[in-house]
Design a protein around this motif. Structure first.
Motif, PDB file in Angstrom:
ATOM      1  N   LEU A  25       0.858  -1.178   0.000  1.00  0.00           N
ATOM      2  CA  LEU A  25       0.000   0.000   0.000  1.00  0.00           C
ATOM      3  C   LEU A  25       0.897   1.232   0.000  1.00  0.00           C
ATOM      4  O   LEU A  25       1.762   1.372   0.852  1.00  0.00           O
ATOM      5  CB  LEU A  25      -0.903  -0.001   1.237  1.00  0.00           C
ATOM      6  N   ARG A  26       0.655   2.114  -0.982  1.00  0.00           N
ATOM      7  CA  ARG A  26       1.455   3.329  -1.103  1.00  0.00           C
ATOM      8  C   ARG A  26       0.575   4.547  -0.833  1.00  0.00           C
ATOM      9  O   ARG A  26      -0.541   4.628  -1.324  1.00  0.00           O
ATOM     10  CB  ARG A  26       2.065   3.429  -2.493  1.00  0.00           C
ATOM     11  N   THR A  27       1.111   5.446  -0.046  1.00  0.00           N
ATOM     12  CA  THR A  27       0.475   6.744   0.179  1.00  0.00           C
ATOM     13  C   THR A  27       1.487   7.789  -0.250  1.00  0.00           C
ATOM     14  O   THR A  27       2.560   7.458  -0.756  1.00  0.00           O
ATOM     15  CB  THR A  27       0.091   6.939   1.662  1.00  0.00           C
ATOM     16  N   SER A  28       1.186   9.028  -0.022  1.00  0.00           N
ATOM     17  CA  SER A  28       2.107  10.088  -0.439  1.00  0.00           C
ATOM     18  C   SER A  28       3.467   9.993   0.262  1.00  0.00           C
ATOM     19  O   SER A  28       4.474  10.418  -0.289  1.00  0.00           O
ATOM     20  CB  SER A  28       1.490  11.451  -0.191  1.00  0.00           C
ATOM     21  N   SER A  41      -2.985  -0.262  10.002  1.00  0.00           N
ATOM     22  CA  SER A  41      -3.874   0.558  10.834  1.00  0.00           C
ATOM     23  C   SER A  41      -3.392   2.001  10.894  1.00  0.00           C
ATOM     24  O   SER A  41      -4.187   2.927  10.781  1.00  0.00           O
ATOM     25  CB  SER A  41      -4.019  -0.038  12.233  1.00  0.00           C
ATOM     26  N   LEU A  42      -2.109   2.211  11.048  1.00  0.00           N
ATOM     27  CA  LEU A  42      -1.582   3.574  11.108  1.00  0.00           C
ATOM     28  C   LEU A  42      -1.781   4.307   9.791  1.00  0.00           C
ATOM     29  O   LEU A  42      -2.112   5.483   9.763  1.00  0.00           O
ATOM     30  CB  LEU A  42      -0.096   3.548  11.481  1.00  0.00           C
ATOM     31  N   THR A  43      -1.630   3.605   8.683  1.00  0.00           N
ATOM     32  CA  THR A  43      -1.756   4.237   7.369  1.00  0.00           C
ATOM     33  C   THR A  43      -3.206   4.521   7.013  1.00  0.00           C
ATOM     34  O   THR A  43      -3.527   5.601   6.520  1.00  0.00           O
ATOM     35  CB  THR A  43      -1.109   3.350   6.296  1.00  0.00           C
ATOM     36  N   LEU A  44      -4.096   3.584   7.235  1.00  0.00           N
ATOM     37  CA  LEU A  44      -5.499   3.804   6.892  1.00  0.00           C
ATOM     38  C   LEU A  44      -6.118   4.943   7.683  1.00  0.00           C
ATOM     39  O   LEU A  44      -7.023   5.608   7.208  1.00  0.00           O
ATOM     40  CB  LEU A  44      -6.316   2.523   7.085  1.00  0.00           C
ATOM     41  N   LEU A  45      -5.624   5.159   8.865  1.00  0.00           N
ATOM     42  CA  LEU A  45      -6.174   6.230   9.693  1.00  0.00           C
ATOM     43  C   LEU A  45      -5.563   7.591   9.391  1.00  0.00           C
ATOM     44  O   LEU A  45      -6.108   8.607   9.786  1.00  0.00           O
ATOM     45  CB  LEU A  45      -5.978   5.889  11.177  1.00  0.00           C
ATOM     46  N   SER A  46      -4.440   7.608   8.653  1.00  0.00           N
ATOM     47  CA  SER A  46      -3.747   8.881   8.463  1.00  0.00           C
ATOM     48  C   SER A  46      -3.708   9.380   7.027  1.00  0.00           C
ATOM     49  O   SER A  46      -3.236  10.480   6.790  1.00  0.00           O
ATOM     50  CB  SER A  46      -2.313   8.765   8.999  1.00  0.00           C
ATOM     51  N   SER A  47      -4.188   8.602   6.073  1.00  0.00           N
ATOM     52  CA  SER A  47      -4.094   9.023   4.680  1.00  0.00           C
ATOM     53  C   SER A  47      -5.437   8.881   3.970  1.00  0.00           C
ATOM     54  O   SER A  47      -6.118   7.885   4.137  1.00  0.00           O
ATOM     55  CB  SER A  47      -3.041   8.183   3.961  1.00  0.00           C
ATOM     56  N   PRO A  48      -5.806   9.852   3.141  1.00  0.00           N
ATOM     57  CA  PRO A  48      -7.091   9.772   2.434  1.00  0.00           C
ATOM     58  C   PRO A  48      -7.032   9.037   1.092  1.00  0.00           C
ATOM     59  O   PRO A  48      -8.054   8.630   0.568  1.00  0.00           O
ATOM     60  CB  PRO A  48      -7.447  11.245   2.214  1.00  0.00           C
ATOM     61  N   LYS A  63      -6.119  -9.200  -6.569  1.00  0.00           N
ATOM     62  CA  LYS A  63      -6.610  -7.864  -6.949  1.00  0.00           C
ATOM     63  C   LYS A  63      -8.133  -7.790  -6.849  1.00  0.00           C
ATOM     64  O   LYS A  63      -8.682  -6.805  -6.355  1.00  0.00           O
ATOM     65  CB  LYS A  63      -6.150  -7.506  -8.356  1.00  0.00           C
ATOM     66  N   GLU A  64      -8.794  -8.830  -7.306  1.00  0.00           N
ATOM     67  CA  GLU A  64     -10.258  -8.859  -7.232  1.00  0.00           C
ATOM     68  C   GLU A  64     -10.738  -8.851  -5.783  1.00  0.00           C
ATOM     69  O   GLU A  64     -11.644  -8.091  -5.417  1.00  0.00           O
ATOM     70  CB  GLU A  64     -10.802 -10.079  -7.964  1.00  0.00           C
ATOM     71  N   ALA A  65     -10.143  -9.689  -4.960  1.00  0.00           N
ATOM     72  CA  ALA A  65     -10.552  -9.781  -3.551  1.00  0.00           C
ATOM     73  C   ALA A  65     -10.255  -8.489  -2.800  1.00  0.00           C
ATOM     74  O   ALA A  65     -11.083  -8.013  -2.005  1.00  0.00           O
ATOM     75  CB  ALA A  65      -9.845 -10.960  -2.875  1.00  0.00           C
ATOM     76  N   MET A  66      -9.094  -7.899  -3.056  1.00  0.00           N
ATOM     77  CA  MET A  66      -8.732  -6.676  -2.357  1.00  0.00           C
ATOM     78  C   MET A  66      -9.618  -5.509  -2.799  1.00  0.00           C
ATOM     79  O   MET A  66     -10.030  -4.695  -1.977  1.00  0.00           O
ATOM     80  CB  MET A  66      -7.248  -6.347  -2.572  1.00  0.00           C
ATOM     81  N   ALA A  67      -9.945  -5.443  -4.084  1.00  0.00           N
ATOM     82  CA  ALA A  67     -10.854  -4.391  -4.566  1.00  0.00           C
ATOM     83  C   ALA A  67     -12.199  -4.505  -3.859  1.00  0.00           C
ATOM     84  O   ALA A  67     -12.783  -3.494  -3.449  1.00  0.00           O
ATOM     85  CB  ALA A  67     -11.027  -4.495  -6.073  1.00  0.00           C
ATOM     86  N   ASP A  68     -12.685  -5.728  -3.705  1.00  0.00           N
ATOM     87  CA  ASP A  68     -13.973  -5.946  -3.036  1.00  0.00           C
ATOM     88  C   ASP A  68     -13.954  -5.496  -1.579  1.00  0.00           C
ATOM     89  O   ASP A  68     -14.888  -4.852  -1.103  1.00  0.00           O
ATOM     90  CB  ASP A  68     -14.375  -7.427  -3.109  1.00  0.00           C
ATOM     91  N   VAL A  69     -12.897  -5.819  -0.857  1.00  0.00           N
ATOM     92  CA  VAL A  69     -12.863  -5.481   0.572  1.00  0.00           C
ATOM     93  C   VAL A  69     -12.679  -3.971   0.778  1.00  0.00           C
ATOM     94  O   VAL A  69     -13.281  -3.387   1.680  1.00  0.00           O
ATOM     95  CB  VAL A  69     -11.813  -6.327   1.337  1.00  0.00           C
ATOM     96  N   TYR A  70     -11.890  -3.324  -0.060  1.00  0.00           N
ATOM     97  CA  TYR A  70     -11.770  -1.863   0.050  1.00  0.00           C
ATOM     98  C   TYR A  70     -13.104  -1.200  -0.268  1.00  0.00           C
ATOM     99  O   TYR A  70     -13.528  -0.274   0.430  1.00  0.00           O
ATOM    100  CB  TYR A  70     -10.673  -1.328  -0.879  1.00  0.00           C
ATOM    101  N   LYS A  71     -13.759  -1.672  -1.322  1.00  0.00           N
ATOM    102  CA  LYS A  71     -15.055  -1.112  -1.714  1.00  0.00           C
ATOM    103  C   LYS A  71     -16.092  -1.312  -0.607  1.00  0.00           C
ATOM    104  O   LYS A  71     -16.877  -0.422  -0.303  1.00  0.00           O
ATOM    105  CB  LYS A  71     -15.534  -1.765  -3.009  1.00  0.00           C
ATOM    106  N   LYS A  72     -16.087  -2.484   0.001  1.00  0.00           N
ATOM    107  CA  LYS A  72     -17.015  -2.790   1.088  1.00  0.00           C
ATOM    108  C   LYS A  72     -16.943  -1.753   2.195  1.00  0.00           C
ATOM    109  O   LYS A  72     -17.962  -1.392   2.793  1.00  0.00           O
ATOM    110  CB  LYS A  72     -16.708  -4.187   1.648  1.00  0.00           C
ATOM    111  N   HIS A  73     -15.742  -1.272   2.455  1.00  0.00           N
ATOM    112  CA  HIS A  73     -15.529  -0.309   3.553  1.00  0.00           C
ATOM    113  C   HIS A  73     -15.430   1.128   3.038  1.00  0.00           C
ATOM    114  O   HIS A  73     -14.995   2.017   3.774  1.00  0.00           O
ATOM    115  CB  HIS A  73     -14.298  -0.702   4.351  1.00  0.00           C
ATOM    116  N   ARG A  74     -15.849   1.329   1.794  1.00  0.00           N
ATOM    117  CA  ARG A  74     -15.890   2.664   1.179  1.00  0.00           C
ATOM    118  C   ARG A  74     -14.540   3.364   1.210  1.00  0.00           C
ATOM    119  O   ARG A  74     -14.456   4.579   1.439  1.00  0.00           O
ATOM    120  CB  ARG A  74     -16.966   3.518   1.850  1.00  0.00           C
ATOM    121  N   LEU A  75     -13.489   2.602   0.988  1.00  0.00           N
ATOM    122  CA  LEU A  75     -12.144   3.159   0.891  1.00  0.00           C
ATOM    123  C   LEU A  75     -11.746   3.177  -0.577  1.00  0.00           C
ATOM    124  O   LEU A  75     -11.809   2.157  -1.257  1.00  0.00           O
ATOM    125  CB  LEU A  75     -11.160   2.300   1.697  1.00  0.00           C
ATOM    126  N   VAL A  76     -11.371   4.325  -1.061  1.00  0.00           N
ATOM    127  CA  VAL A  76     -10.987   4.475  -2.457  1.00  0.00           C
ATOM    128  C   VAL A  76      -9.534   4.083  -2.610  1.00  0.00           C
ATOM    129  O   VAL A  76      -8.657   4.624  -1.922  1.00  0.00           O
ATOM    130  CB  VAL A  76     -11.207   5.920  -2.942  1.00  0.00           C
TER     131      VAL A  76
END
Length: 80
Positions: A25-28, A41-48, A63-76
């Protein structure tokens, strides 16, 4: 941390650990292994915004499974 955030972190981590492929997972300002629940946990709470890179023998399924779980939790997330 609310229950939905905790649930999202646990479910994303569990989904990633079902696959052999690497999940980065990459953030800025960070790159982390999604299979590490503490870093996740630290990254999901600190980056949009997130970019998820998945590589390995089962990357298509991951990729399919991860897309589904992120979508489920409304994380783009952008998945590469």
């Amino acid at each position: 941390m609310s229950g939905i955030e905790t649930r999202a972190i646990v479910e994303i981590n569990q989904a990633a650990n079902k696959f052999k492929s690497s999940n980065v997972l990459r953030t800025s300002d960070k790159n982390l292994d999604v299979k590490s629940i503490l870093g996740l946990s630290l990254t999901l709470l600190s980056s949009p915004t997130y970019i998820l890179e998945i590589h390995g023998t089962d990357e298509k399924e991951a990729k399919e499974a991860m897309a589904d779980v992120y979508k489920k939790h409304r994380l783009v997330v952008e998945i590469n």
